[in-house]
Design a protein around this motif. Structure first.
Motif, PDB file in Angstrom:
ATOM      1  N   GLY A  20     -75.013   8.287  13.792  1.00 45.52           N
ATOM      2  CA  GLY A  20     -75.887   7.164  13.464  1.00 45.52           C
ATOM      3  C   GLY A  20     -76.391   7.220  12.033  1.00 45.52           C
ATOM      4  O   GLY A  20     -76.370   6.213  11.308  1.00 45.52           O
ATOM      5  N   GLU A  39     -80.632  16.524   6.213  1.00 46.52           N
ATOM      6  CA  GLU A  39     -79.847  17.076   7.324  1.00 46.52           C
ATOM      7  C   GLU A  39     -80.185  18.558   7.452  1.00 46.52           C
ATOM      8  O   GLU A  39     -80.073  19.302   6.479  1.00 46.52           O
ATOM      9  N   GLY A 101     -64.310  15.504  20.141  1.00 44.11           N
ATOM     10  CA  GLY A 101     -63.011  15.168  20.697  1.00 44.11           C
ATOM     11  C   GLY A 101     -62.470  13.859  20.155  1.00 44.11           C
ATOM     12  O   GLY A 101     -61.308  13.524  20.385  1.00 44.11           O
ATOM     13  N   MET A 103     -62.888  10.745  20.964  1.00 43.74           N
ATOM     14  CA  MET A 103     -62.545   9.632  21.867  1.00 43.74           C
ATOM     15  C   MET A 103     -63.484   8.462  21.580  1.00 43.74           C
ATOM     16  O   MET A 103     -64.704   8.633  21.602  1.00 43.74           O
ATOM     17  N   ALA A 525     -70.023   7.703  20.833  1.00 45.76           N
ATOM     18  CA  ALA A 525     -70.199   7.700  19.370  1.00 45.76           C
ATOM     19  C   ALA A 525     -69.779   6.384  18.714  1.00 45.76           C
ATOM     20  O   ALA A 525     -70.413   5.941  17.753  1.00 45.76           O
TER      21      ALA A 525
HETATM   22  C1  FAD Z   1     -67.563  19.328  21.124  1.00 41.12           C
HETATM   23  C2  FAD Z   1     -68.013  17.897  21.162  1.00 41.12           C
HETATM   24  C3  FAD Z   1     -67.102  16.902  21.475  1.00 41.12           C
HETATM   25  C4  FAD Z   1     -67.507  15.563  21.487  1.00 41.12           C
HETATM   26  N1  FAD Z   1     -66.566  14.606  21.710  1.00 41.12           N
HETATM   27  C5  FAD Z   1     -66.922  13.303  21.645  1.00 41.12           C
HETATM   28  C6  FAD Z   1     -65.937  12.280  21.775  1.00 41.12           C
HETATM   29  O1  FAD Z   1     -64.751  12.560  21.956  1.00 41.12           O
HETATM   30  N2  FAD Z   1     -66.346  10.992  21.681  1.00 41.12           N
HETATM   31  C7  FAD Z   1     -67.664  10.656  21.497  1.00 41.12           C
HETATM   32  O2  FAD Z   1     -67.979   9.465  21.444  1.00 41.12           O
HETATM   33  N3  FAD Z   1     -68.601  11.612  21.379  1.00 41.12           N
HETATM   34  C8  FAD Z   1     -68.265  12.912  21.438  1.00 41.12           C
HETATM   35  N4  FAD Z   1     -69.216  13.882  21.288  1.00 41.12           N
HETATM   36  C9  FAD Z   1     -70.614  13.458  21.186  1.00 41.12           C
HETATM   37  C10 FAD Z   1     -70.939  12.903  19.821  1.00 41.12           C
HETATM   38  O3  FAD Z   1     -70.619  13.860  18.843  1.00 41.12           O
HETATM   39  C11 FAD Z   1     -72.418  12.555  19.793  1.00 41.12           C
HETATM   40  O4  FAD Z   1     -72.713  11.679  20.863  1.00 41.12           O
HETATM   41  C12 FAD Z   1     -72.799  11.866  18.499  1.00 41.12           C
HETATM   42  O5  FAD Z   1     -72.458  12.645  17.377  1.00 41.12           O
HETATM   43  C13 FAD Z   1     -74.298  11.616  18.512  1.00 41.12           C
HETATM   44  O6  FAD Z   1     -74.636  10.919  17.349  1.00 41.12           O
HETATM   45  P1  FAD Z   1     -76.126  10.935  16.834  1.00 41.12           P
HETATM   46  O7  FAD Z   1     -76.161  10.126  15.611  1.00 41.12           O
HETATM   47  O8  FAD Z   1     -77.005  10.592  17.963  1.00 41.12           O
HETATM   48  O9  FAD Z   1     -76.446  12.466  16.514  1.00 41.12           O
HETATM   49  P2  FAD Z   1     -75.604  13.599  15.799  1.00 41.12           P
HETATM   50  O10 FAD Z   1     -74.251  13.144  15.423  1.00 41.12           O
HETATM   51  O11 FAD Z   1     -75.725  14.806  16.663  1.00 41.12           O
HETATM   52  O12 FAD Z   1     -76.399  13.828  14.455  1.00 41.12           O
HETATM   53  C14 FAD Z   1     -77.725  14.269  14.437  1.00 41.12           C
HETATM   54  C15 FAD Z   1     -77.932  15.092  13.184  1.00 41.12           C
HETATM   55  O13 FAD Z   1     -79.323  15.176  12.936  1.00 41.12           O
HETATM   56  C16 FAD Z   1     -79.631  16.470  12.483  1.00 41.12           C
HETATM   57  N5  FAD Z   1     -81.038  16.739  12.774  1.00 41.12           N
HETATM   58  C17 FAD Z   1     -81.622  16.817  13.993  1.00 41.12           C
HETATM   59  N6  FAD Z   1     -82.934  17.042  13.868  1.00 41.12           N
HETATM   60  C18 FAD Z   1     -83.192  17.114  12.544  1.00 41.12           C
HETATM   61  C19 FAD Z   1     -84.374  17.355  11.794  1.00 41.12           C
HETATM   62  N7  FAD Z   1     -85.557  17.546  12.391  1.00 41.12           N
HETATM   63  N8  FAD Z   1     -84.271  17.394  10.443  1.00 41.12           N
HETATM   64  C20 FAD Z   1     -83.079  17.186   9.821  1.00 41.12           C
HETATM   65  N9  FAD Z   1     -81.930  16.963  10.498  1.00 41.12           N
HETATM   66  C21 FAD Z   1     -81.989  16.920  11.840  1.00 41.12           C
HETATM   67  C22 FAD Z   1     -78.689  17.369  13.250  1.00 41.12           C
HETATM   68  O14 FAD Z   1     -78.502  18.601  12.579  1.00 41.12           O
HETATM   69  C23 FAD Z   1     -77.424  16.518  13.329  1.00 41.12           C
HETATM   70  O15 FAD Z   1     -76.505  16.826  12.307  1.00 41.12           O
HETATM   71  C24 FAD Z   1     -68.852  15.219  21.240  1.00 41.12           C
HETATM   72  C25 FAD Z   1     -69.776  16.225  20.928  1.00 41.12           C
HETATM   73  C26 FAD Z   1     -69.368  17.550  20.879  1.00 41.12           C
HETATM   74  C27 FAD Z   1     -70.375  18.589  20.508  1.00 41.12           C
END
Ligand code: FAD
Length: 550
Positions: A20, A39, A101, A103, A525
C-alpha cells in the motif's frame, strides 16, 4: 538517544513502504507531491537475494525476529497471550511483496456485497463494502500494467468484466500444475493460469522471470518477480520527490490542538529521534502494525488511540488461514527440466469460490496446487524430523508429493482483534501487538469441506495416499492481515471512510491491508495496491486542495 534537527516538512509522510505505502508514494509523487517514506526495515539490494533456505526461513533474515519484535496471541480473552511470530511478514523496503508468492487474482463481484447476499450471520459482523467492483476495476488494470503481471484474460470463467488483459502471457505450467489440471478436468472442474506478479516476457526494461523454485519466501536477484521494491519504489524515486528512509521506526502519529495530524515521531537506525512534519499522514504498516501504531498514538484528544472514537481500531481482524491436503504419489511428479519447482504456483481454480449452501457453509476460496515445501523445511503430519528416518522420508516423499491448498475466506468477528499487549514490550520498549482470535463456526465448516475436496482432487490425480492438514486455530500462516481499520460509511462501525480517510482525523489515511471490510478468499495484495491507487487519486483530486486552504 539524541534529538537532532528535524527534517523539512513535506506534503505527505507515509509510514511503511510495502504494497500500500509504495503504491501511494508512486501515485502522489508522480503528480508532484513531496513525500517522505519511513520504513522500519532495511533496503535490500539484489546481492542480498539467494536461495539460502536457512537464512530466509530459519534465521529470521526476512521475518520479524521474535526476540526483538515479538507479537502475542491468544484464542480468547480468558487465555493468557503467548509470544509468537504470528503472521510473520517481511519488514523491509517493499514490505510483504519482496518475498511473496506473487499471486494476484482479482476479487469477485460478490465479495463486495456479502451482507446483502447472506444477511445477518449470527456471531459474525459481515458488511458490504462501501465501493463496488466497477469502482475498483480501473485501478486493478493500472496496477496490473504498472506493477508488471502475467495471466490470461477470460480464462477464469468466474471473473467479472475487465477493461484490459494482462501485460505479459501466463507463466509456464509446472508439472504440478499439469497434474492438477488433468485431475480437475477429469472431475468436470475448470482451472486457469494463476495471475502472477511476474513478467514472463521482456517488459519495460525488465528481464522475464526465469523458472526456479526459489520463489515464495525468496527475493528475486533479477527483475522477473514483481514487487514494489523493483517497480513502484523506483518509479517514485525517479520523480525526485520521494525521500524513502529505511531503518526508520515510527512510534507515534502526532496531532495538533485542532485534531489534525501534524506528522510522525520516529527513530532512525542509530536510535536518533526525529519528528517528520507533513500536511497529511498515510499509515501503511500492515494489518497488525497499523492498528498498533494508531493505538499507541494517544493524546488528550484521542485517549483511546488515534481515530478510535468508535473503538473499532484493531477489531474484525481476519487472517486467511492456509490449509491443504497432501497427496503422496508412487511415481515422481516433478518436471525433469525444473527439478524443484518450489512454491511457484502456475494454475488455480475458482470453482469453489462462490457460495453453494449445499456444502454446509457459505463463502469459498481460491484453490491452487504447489510442491510440498522447501527442501529443508518441508513437512506433513507424522513426517520424522531427524536421523535416518527423516532421510528416508526425504527420499521417498519429497519428489513424490504435492499439495492443494486453500485460503480460508474467514468471517469477520468483532471480538477477533489486534490490540496492545499490556505485559510485553519490544526491543524499543514499546507495547507489542496482541492478537485475539477464535475462528467462526463457518470458518471450520468451510475449511473442512474444502480440504476434503482438495483430497478428492489429489485422489483423482493418482495419489496413493492423501493426508488432510486441517486448522485447529488461526496461526497467521499466510501473512494476510486484514480488516483492522475497517472501511465503511458509518463512523460508528468503521475506522476509515470509502476513501480510506479517518472518520475523525481529516488528514489521516490508512492505505494498507487494514481497510478490508471483509476478508475475501483470494490473495489480497493486488486489491491493496489498486485501492491505494484509488484513494491516492482522491487525495490528488480533492483532499490536497483542502489541506492547502487551511
Ligand atoms: C511469504 C509470503 C507470501 C505471500 N504471498 C502473497 C501472494 O502470493 N499474493 C498476495 O496477494 N499476497 C501475498 N502475501 C501477502 C502480502 O505480501 C501482504 O498482504 C501485503 O504485502 C500487505 O501489504 P501492506 O501494504 O498491508 O503491508 P506490507 O506490504 O507488509 O508493508 C508494511 C510495511 O510497513 C512497515 N512498517 C510497519 N510498521 C512500521 C512502523 N511503525 N514504522 C515504519 N515502518 C513500519 C513494515 O516494515 C513493512 O515493510 C505474502 C506474504 C508473505 C510473507
Amino acid at each position: 538517544m539524541t534529538t537532532k534537527r528535524n527534517p523539512e516538512p513535506v506534503d505527505v509522510v507515509i509510514v511503511g513502504a510495502g504494497a500500500g505505502g509504495a503504491t501511494a508514494a508512486k501515485v502522489l509523487t508522480e503528480a508532484g507531491l513531496k513525500v517522505v517514506g519511513l520504513e522500519r526495515g532495511p533496503w535490500l539490494k539484489p546481492e542480498h537475494a539467494s536461495g539460502d533456505e536457512l537464512k530466509y526461513l530459519n534465521r529470521n533474515f526476512i521475518w520479524q525476529d521474535p526476540k526483538l519484535k515479538p507479537r502475542t496471541y491468544r484464542q480468547n480473552d480468558q487465555e493468557e497471550a503467548v509470544i509468537t511470530n504470528f503472521s510473520a511478514t517481511p519488514q523491509v523496503v517493499g514490505g510483504g511483496t519482496t518475498h511473496w508468492g506473487g499471486m494476484v487474482p482479482r476479487m469477485a463481484e460478490s465479495d463486495f456485497k456479502l451482507r446483502s447476499l447472506h444477511g445477518d450471520v449470527p456471531g459474525a459482523s459481515l458488511v458490504d463494502w462501501p465501493i463496488t467492483y466497477d469502482e475498483l476495476e480501473p485501478y486493478y488494470t493500472r496496477v496490473e500494467w504498472e506493477f508488471g503481471t502475467s495471466g490470461l484474460a477470460g480464462a477464469n470463467k468466474w471473473e467479472a468484466w475487465r477493461s484490459r488483459g494482462y501485460p505479459t502471457k501466463p507463466s509456464p505450467l509446472s508439472q504440478i500444475g499439469r497434474t492438477f489440471a488433468t485431475a480437475m478436468a477429469k472431475m468436470g472442474h475448470s482451472t486457469f493460469p494463476m495471475p502472477q506478479g511476474m513478467v514472463t516476457e521482456p517488459y519495460r526494461g525488465r528481464e522475464p522471470f526465469s523458472e526456479n523454485g526459489f520463489w515464495q519466501q525468496y527475493p528475486d536477484p533479477g527483475t522477473g518477480k514483481s514487487s514494489t521494491l523493483i517497480s513502484f519504489i523506483p518509479d517514485a524515486i525517479a520523480t525526485g520527490r520521494y525521500d524513502l528512509r529505511s531503518d526508520c521506526y515510527v512510534s507515534e502519529i502526532l496531532v495538533g490542538s485542532d485534531g489534525r495530524a501534524t506528522g510522525v515521531r520516529y527513530q532512525d537506525e542509530d536510535g536518533d529521534e526525529f519528528v517528520q512534519y507533513a500536511e497529511a499522514v498515510i499509515v501503511c504498516g500492515g494489518g497488525i502494525e497499523t492498528p498498533r501504531l494508531l493505538l499507541m498514538s494517544t493524546s488528550s484528544l484521542f485517549p483511546d488511540g488515534l481515530g478510535n472514537g468508535s473503538g473499532m481500531v484493531g477489531k474484525n481482524a481476519t487472517f486467511h488461514q492456509y490449509s491443504f491436503s497432501v497427496g503422496l504419489f508412487d511415481k515422481e511428479i516433478h518436471d525433469p527440466l525444473y527439478g524443484w519447482a518450489g512454491h511457484y504456483m502456475s494454475l488455480c481454480s475458482f470453482d469453489f469460490y462462490e457460495t453453494d449452501e449445499s456444502r454446509g457453509h457459505i463463502l469459498g476460496s481460491l484453490i491452487f496446487p504447489s510442491m510440498i515445501g522447501h527442501p529443508i523445511n518441508w513437512s506433513f503430519p507424522g513426517r520424522p524430523s531427524w536421523g535416518p528416518a527423516a532421510k528416508d522420508a526425504d527420499r521417498d516423499f519429497f519428489n513424490h508429493s504435492m499439495k492443494i491448498g486453500m485460503l480460508l475466506h474467514d468471517m469477520p468477528v468483532e471480538s477477533n482483534r489486534v490490540d496492545l499487549d499490556p505485559n510485553v514490550k519490544d526491543a524499543w520498549g514499546l507495547p507489542v501487538a496482541r492478537i485475539t482470535h477464535t475462528p467462526h463456526a463457518n470458518d471450520f465448516a468451510h475449511e473442512r469441506w474444502q480440504v476434503a475436496k482438495n483430497g478428492e482432487i489429489l485422489e483423482a490425480a493418482g495419489a496413493s495416499k492423501v493426508i488432510p492438514v486441517n486448522m485447529e486455530r488461526i496461526t497467521g500462516n499466510t501473512s494476510h492481515e486484514l480488516g483492522t481499520a475497517r472501511m465503511g460509511d458509518d463512523p460508528s462501525t468503521s475506522v476509515v471512510d470509502r476513501w480510506c480517510r479517518s472518520h475523525e482525523v481529516p488528514n489521516l489515511y490508512v492505505f494498507d491491508a487494514s481497510f478490508f471490510p471483509t476478508a475475501t478468499g483470494i490473495n489480497p495484495a493486488l486489491t491493496i495496491m489498486a485501492n491505494a491507487w484509488r484513494c491516492a487519486d482522491r487525495i490528488l483530486q480533492v483532499d490536497r486542495h483542502d489541506w492547502k486552504k487551511r
